[in-house]
Design an enzyme around this catalytic site. Structure first.
Site, short mmCIF file in Angstrom:
data_model
loop_
_atom_site.label_atom_id
_atom_site.label_comp_id
_atom_site.label_asym_id
_atom_site.label_seq_id
_atom_site.Cartn_x
_atom_site.Cartn_y
_atom_site.Cartn_z
N HIS A 127 33.89 10.77 -11.86
CA HIS A 127 33.40 11.79 -10.94
C HIS A 127 34.52 12.57 -10.25
O HIS A 127 34.42 13.78 -10.03
CB HIS A 127 32.48 11.13 -9.90
CG HIS A 127 31.47 12.04 -9.30
ND1 HIS A 127 30.22 11.62 -8.89
CD2 HIS A 127 31.49 13.37 -9.04
CE1 HIS A 127 29.53 12.65 -8.41
NE2 HIS A 127 30.30 13.72 -8.49
N TYR B 299 24.62 10.09 -6.01
CA TYR B 299 23.48 10.89 -5.54
C TYR B 299 22.35 10.01 -5.02
O TYR B 299 21.43 10.48 -4.36
CB TYR B 299 22.94 11.81 -6.64
CG TYR B 299 23.94 12.75 -7.25
CD1 TYR B 299 25.17 13.02 -6.64
CD2 TYR B 299 23.67 13.39 -8.46
CE1 TYR B 299 26.09 13.88 -7.22
CE2 TYR B 299 24.60 14.27 -9.04
CZ TYR B 299 25.80 14.49 -8.43
OH TYR B 299 26.70 15.34 -9.02
N LYS C 193 27.80 9.66 -13.68
CA LYS C 193 29.21 9.70 -13.28
C LYS C 193 29.61 8.39 -12.58
O LYS C 193 28.85 7.86 -11.77
CB LYS C 193 29.46 10.88 -12.34
CG LYS C 193 28.94 12.21 -12.90
CD LYS C 193 29.18 13.38 -11.99
CE LYS C 193 28.37 14.59 -12.45
NZ LYS C 193 26.98 14.56 -11.96
N ASP D 277 21.60 16.09 -15.28
CA ASP D 277 22.89 15.71 -14.71
C ASP D 277 22.68 14.82 -13.50
O ASP D 277 22.09 15.24 -12.50
CB ASP D 277 23.67 16.96 -14.30
CG ASP D 277 25.05 16.59 -13.77
OD1 ASP D 277 25.92 16.27 -14.61
OD2 ASP D 277 25.23 16.57 -12.54
#
Length: 317
Positions: free
Chosen positions: A114, A52, A81, A47
């Site tokens: 997201h 990130y 995402k 994931d």
């Protein structure tokens, strides 16, 4: 030999492994090794997300394992995402292509919106006003969704989904005139302190799979006053009964609800331990006990976005 992991159906053609490795807050310097350790331990689901800021390093770990012949690309289930600053229809494809380039992949298995709100486009991932509140884009999620559908048709992603959407926001997409691809998955925060029973039941009733993020609460203790699921006496008691760790019980709790769990870790021993959840079963009573711990306690409340009209957490579910 790694234990056989369970899968959940994802639309007609695909299935998603019930256990994945989360990469939120995984430092770039550690996440490549974490991904490689996870593949060796039997993980096939990863994931990721643009926001990130570690997708390049995740991609390196995946590529190295493919090179070694440990896995093939088609054995893996890779999720990313679309970040909030790319909700404008013309920006969606480029955002997806950037993620694909960083991950060094030709396609994603699943691409999620997201959050249900957009931010002002630009370099700043979290554009804020002088009060520290999020600056929105004036985008409509139905337009963003059309651009997501185009990614499926272009072969860049196998399936599309959503994250942090409440029931009403999901219904808006499902009721969209001319809908081509319905959301395959809703990724939401869930653990016994935020059990999300109503939202999960609703998603499952509509054929939408659910993924639980923060399934262990937040063991990194980023909020010192936060209650710790891993230290909860009822959870510890269940764990002791099964000769398992509290973390394994929390993951099993999701899997038995047919909910995908994506615990994050960069510690090799924990990565391995988190995957060892397919060799025991919680009783009906134990599941009921875990559900009774719900207090609607949310780790990831995105408070800087409370001003946005699409803020999802004011609704009951």
């Amino acid at each position: 030999m790694a234990a056989m992991a369970g899968y959940v159906r994802l639309g007609a053609a695909a299935s998603a492994p019930l256990m994945g490795l989360g990469t939120w807050k995984s430092p770039p310097g550690k996440v490549t090794a974490a991904v490689m350790t996870a593949i060796d331990a039997g993980y096939r689901h990863f994931d990721c997300a643009y926001v990130y800021q570690n997708e390049k390093e995740v991609g390196e770990g995946i590529q190295q394992k493919i090179k070694e012949g440990a896995v093939k690309r088609e054995d893996l289930f890779v999720v990313s995402k679309l970040w909030c600053t790319f909700h404008e229809k013309p920006l969606v494809k480029g955002a997806c292509q950037k993620t694909l380039a960083d991950l060094k992949l030709a396609y994603l298995d699943l691409y999620l919106v997201h959050w249900p709100f957009g931010f002002k486009a630009g370099e700043d991932l979290f554009p804020a006003d002088d009060k520290g509140m999020a600056v929105p884009s004036n985008t409509d999620i139905l337009q963003t969704w059309e651009a997501m559908e185009e990614l499926v048709d272009a072969g860049l992603v196998k399936a599309i989904g959503i994250s942090n959407f409440n029931r009403e926001q999901i219904e808006r997409i499902l009721n969209k005139p001319g809908l081509k691809h319905k959301p395959a998955n809703n990724q939401i925060e869930s653990h016994p302190y935020l059990s999300q029973e109503k939202l999960i039941d609703y998603c499952h009733s509509k054929g939408i799979t659910v993924t639980a993020y923060c399934p262990l609460g937040r063991p990194d203790g980023s909020k010192p006053d936060a209650p710790s699921l891993l230290d909860d006496p009822k959870i510890k008691e269940i764990a002791a009964k099964h000769n398992k760790t509290p973390a394994q019980v929390l993951l099993r709790f999701q899997i038995q609800r047919n909910v995908i769990a994506i615990p994050k870790s960069v510690t090799p021993q924990r990565i391995v331990e988190n995957f060892q959840v397919f060799d025991f079963e919680l009783t009906k009573e134990e599941m009921a006990t875990l559900l009774s711990l719900n207090k609607n306690w949310r780790i990831c409340a995105m408070v800087t976005c409370k001003n946005l009209k699409e803020y999802p957490f004011n609704a009951e579910y």
